[in-house]
Design a protein around this motif. Sequence first.
Motif, PDB file in Angstrom:
ATOM      1  N   ARG A   1       0.857  -1.176   0.000  1.00 52.51           N
ATOM      2  CA  ARG A   1       0.000   0.000   0.000  1.00 52.51           C
ATOM      3  C   ARG A   1       0.897   1.230   0.000  1.00 52.51           C
ATOM      4  O   ARG A   1       2.054   1.162   0.409  1.00 52.51           O
ATOM      5  N   PRO A   2       0.380   2.362  -0.447  1.00 51.10           N
ATOM      6  CA  PRO A   2       1.207   3.582  -0.455  1.00 51.10           C
ATOM      7  C   PRO A   2       1.789   3.916   0.915  1.00 51.10           C
ATOM      8  O   PRO A   2       2.938   4.340   1.002  1.00 51.10           O
ATOM      9  N   ILE A   3       1.050   3.686   1.959  1.00 51.54           N
ATOM     10  CA  ILE A   3       1.580   4.009   3.299  1.00 51.54           C
ATOM     11  C   ILE A   3       2.743   3.086   3.663  1.00 51.54           C
ATOM     12  O   ILE A   3       3.686   3.497   4.343  1.00 51.54           O
ATOM     13  N   ASP A   4       2.707   1.834   3.154  1.00 48.73           N
ATOM     14  CA  ASP A   4       3.826   0.918   3.394  1.00 48.73           C
ATOM     15  C   ASP A   4       5.080   1.448   2.710  1.00 48.73           C
ATOM     16  O   ASP A   4       6.185   1.326   3.238  1.00 48.73           O
ATOM     17  N   PHE A   5       4.900   2.040   1.554  1.00 49.51           N
ATOM     18  CA  PHE A   5       6.029   2.635   0.843  1.00 49.51           C
ATOM     19  C   PHE A   5       6.633   3.771   1.653  1.00 49.51           C
ATOM     20  O   PHE A   5       7.844   3.889   1.774  1.00 49.51           O
ATOM     21  N   VAL A   6       5.765   4.580   2.247  1.00 46.10           N
ATOM     22  CA  VAL A   6       6.222   5.716   3.045  1.00 46.10           C
ATOM     23  C   VAL A   6       6.925   5.235   4.301  1.00 46.10           C
ATOM     24  O   VAL A   6       7.971   5.760   4.691  1.00 46.10           O
ATOM     25  N   CYS A   7       6.390   4.211   4.919  1.00 45.40           N
ATOM     26  CA  CYS A   7       6.888   3.765   6.224  1.00 45.40           C
ATOM     27  C   CYS A   7       7.982   2.700   6.140  1.00 45.40           C
ATOM     28  O   CYS A   7       8.645   2.434   7.141  1.00 45.40           O
ATOM     29  N   ASN A   8       8.157   2.084   5.000  1.00 49.04           N
ATOM     30  CA  ASN A   8       9.074   0.962   4.895  1.00 49.04           C
ATOM     31  C   ASN A   8      10.240   1.311   3.969  1.00 49.04           C
ATOM     32  O   ASN A   8      10.109   1.344   2.746  1.00 49.04           O
ATOM     33  N   ARG A   9      11.391   1.534   4.562  1.00 51.15           N
ATOM     34  CA  ARG A   9      12.589   1.892   3.799  1.00 51.15           C
ATOM     35  C   ARG A   9      12.987   0.788   2.813  1.00 51.15           C
ATOM     36  O   ARG A   9      13.428   1.063   1.702  1.00 51.15           O
ATOM     37  N   ASP A  10      12.828  -0.487   3.216  1.00 49.46           N
ATOM     38  CA  ASP A  10      13.175  -1.597   2.324  1.00 49.46           C
ATOM     39  C   ASP A  10      12.312  -1.596   1.067  1.00 49.46           C
ATOM     40  O   ASP A  10      12.798  -1.913  -0.028  1.00 49.46           O
ATOM     41  N   ALA A  11      11.038  -1.241   1.201  1.00 46.56           N
ATOM     42  CA  ALA A  11      10.153  -1.166   0.032  1.00 46.56           C
ATOM     43  C   ALA A  11      10.637  -0.077  -0.925  1.00 46.56           C
ATOM     44  O   ALA A  11      10.633  -0.263  -2.140  1.00 46.56           O
ATOM     45  N   ARG A  12      11.064   1.037  -0.382  1.00 48.42           N
ATOM     46  CA  ARG A  12      11.579   2.120  -1.230  1.00 48.42           C
ATOM     47  C   ARG A  12      12.876   1.693  -1.918  1.00 48.42           C
ATOM     48  O   ARG A  12      13.094   1.951  -3.090  1.00 48.42           O
TER      49      ARG A  12
ATOM     50  N   ASN B   1      14.197   1.171  -6.137  1.00 48.45           N
ATOM     51  CA  ASN B   1      15.285   1.976  -6.700  1.00 48.45           C
ATOM     52  C   ASN B   1      16.168   1.079  -7.558  1.00 48.45           C
ATOM     53  O   ASN B   1      16.961   0.296  -7.055  1.00 48.45           O
ATOM     54  N   ILE B   2      16.038   1.215  -8.855  1.00 48.96           N
ATOM     55  CA  ILE B   2      16.783   0.359  -9.782  1.00 48.96           C
ATOM     56  C   ILE B   2      17.937   1.099 -10.455  1.00 48.96           C
ATOM     57  O   ILE B   2      18.466   0.652 -11.461  1.00 48.96           O
ATOM     58  N   VAL B   3      18.338   2.213  -9.904  1.00 45.75           N
ATOM     59  CA  VAL B   3      19.406   3.009 -10.513  1.00 45.75           C
ATOM     60  C   VAL B   3      20.698   2.198 -10.624  1.00 45.75           C
ATOM     61  O   VAL B   3      21.364   2.223 -11.665  1.00 45.75           O
ATOM     62  N   ALA B   4      21.047   1.446  -9.603  1.00 44.27           N
ATOM     63  CA  ALA B   4      22.291   0.664  -9.646  1.00 44.27           C
ATOM     64  C   ALA B   4      22.240  -0.366 -10.774  1.00 44.27           C
ATOM     65  O   ALA B   4      23.235  -0.557 -11.491  1.00 44.27           O
ATOM     66  N   GLU B   5      21.083  -1.014 -10.948  1.00 37.09           N
ATOM     67  CA  GLU B   5      20.936  -1.979 -12.040  1.00 37.09           C
ATOM     68  C   GLU B   5      21.076  -1.298 -13.393  1.00 37.09           C
ATOM     69  O   GLU B   5      21.699  -1.831 -14.306  1.00 37.09           O
ATOM     70  N   MET B   6      20.463  -0.136 -13.514  1.00 40.07           N
ATOM     71  CA  MET B   6      20.514   0.588 -14.782  1.00 40.07           C
ATOM     72  C   MET B   6      21.933   1.063 -15.066  1.00 40.07           C
ATOM     73  O   MET B   6      22.389   1.023 -16.212  1.00 40.07           O
ATOM     74  N   GLU B   7      22.663   1.506 -14.045  1.00 40.29           N
ATOM     75  CA  GLU B   7      24.044   1.930 -14.241  1.00 40.29           C
ATOM     76  C   GLU B   7      24.918   0.756 -14.666  1.00 40.29           C
ATOM     77  O   GLU B   7      25.817   0.909 -15.488  1.00 40.29           O
ATOM     78  N   ALA B   8      24.655  -0.428 -14.096  1.00 39.46           N
ATOM     79  CA  ALA B   8      25.423  -1.611 -14.489  1.00 39.46           C
ATOM     80  C   ALA B   8      25.091  -2.021 -15.920  1.00 39.46           C
ATOM     81  O   ALA B   8      25.966  -2.465 -16.663  1.00 39.46           O
TER      82      ALA B   8
END
Length: 149
Positions: free
Chosen positions: A22-33, A37-44
């Motif tokens: 849920r959106p609130i889980d995204f806000v409250c859960n750092r692991d979900a965020r 974040n796929i920036v590292a995959e895209m950079e590789a």
Amino acid sequence: MALSRLLLLCMVASEVWDVQTRPIDFVCNRDARRAMNIVAEMEAALPQEQRGDIVASLKLLIEDVKVLKAASQPGCTSSLLHRLERSINNYLRILTHLELSQGPAESPALSCVPQSTQSLSTILWTYNRLLSGKLEGLMDNLADKCTPQ
């Protein structure tokens, strides 16, 4: 290039669906965020694509050099072409054995690879631009993998 963009879009879409929160889980859960974040995959993936582009360009150049060698008379130009072929092969070996985290080099879109030529001056110009431009750009992207000596 278009294929890699489509692949990237599919990766992003799959990451979004994998989170299933849920959106609130995204806000409250750092692991979900962090999972989104796929920036590292895209950079590789980017160095893989760059390396594939350079490898494909070098392979085309080596073929052009072989054609010129076969058509040239023995002498100075022949010696020059032999040295150029050895140099290109050295770069190919280095790039194909370069250990990156994502596996083998990705094949580039055909529009990224220079056109074939039978002009020695064009081959030398293209080779110089490839080494001083694309190859140096790839090395800059990989600089963080170097250990201080």
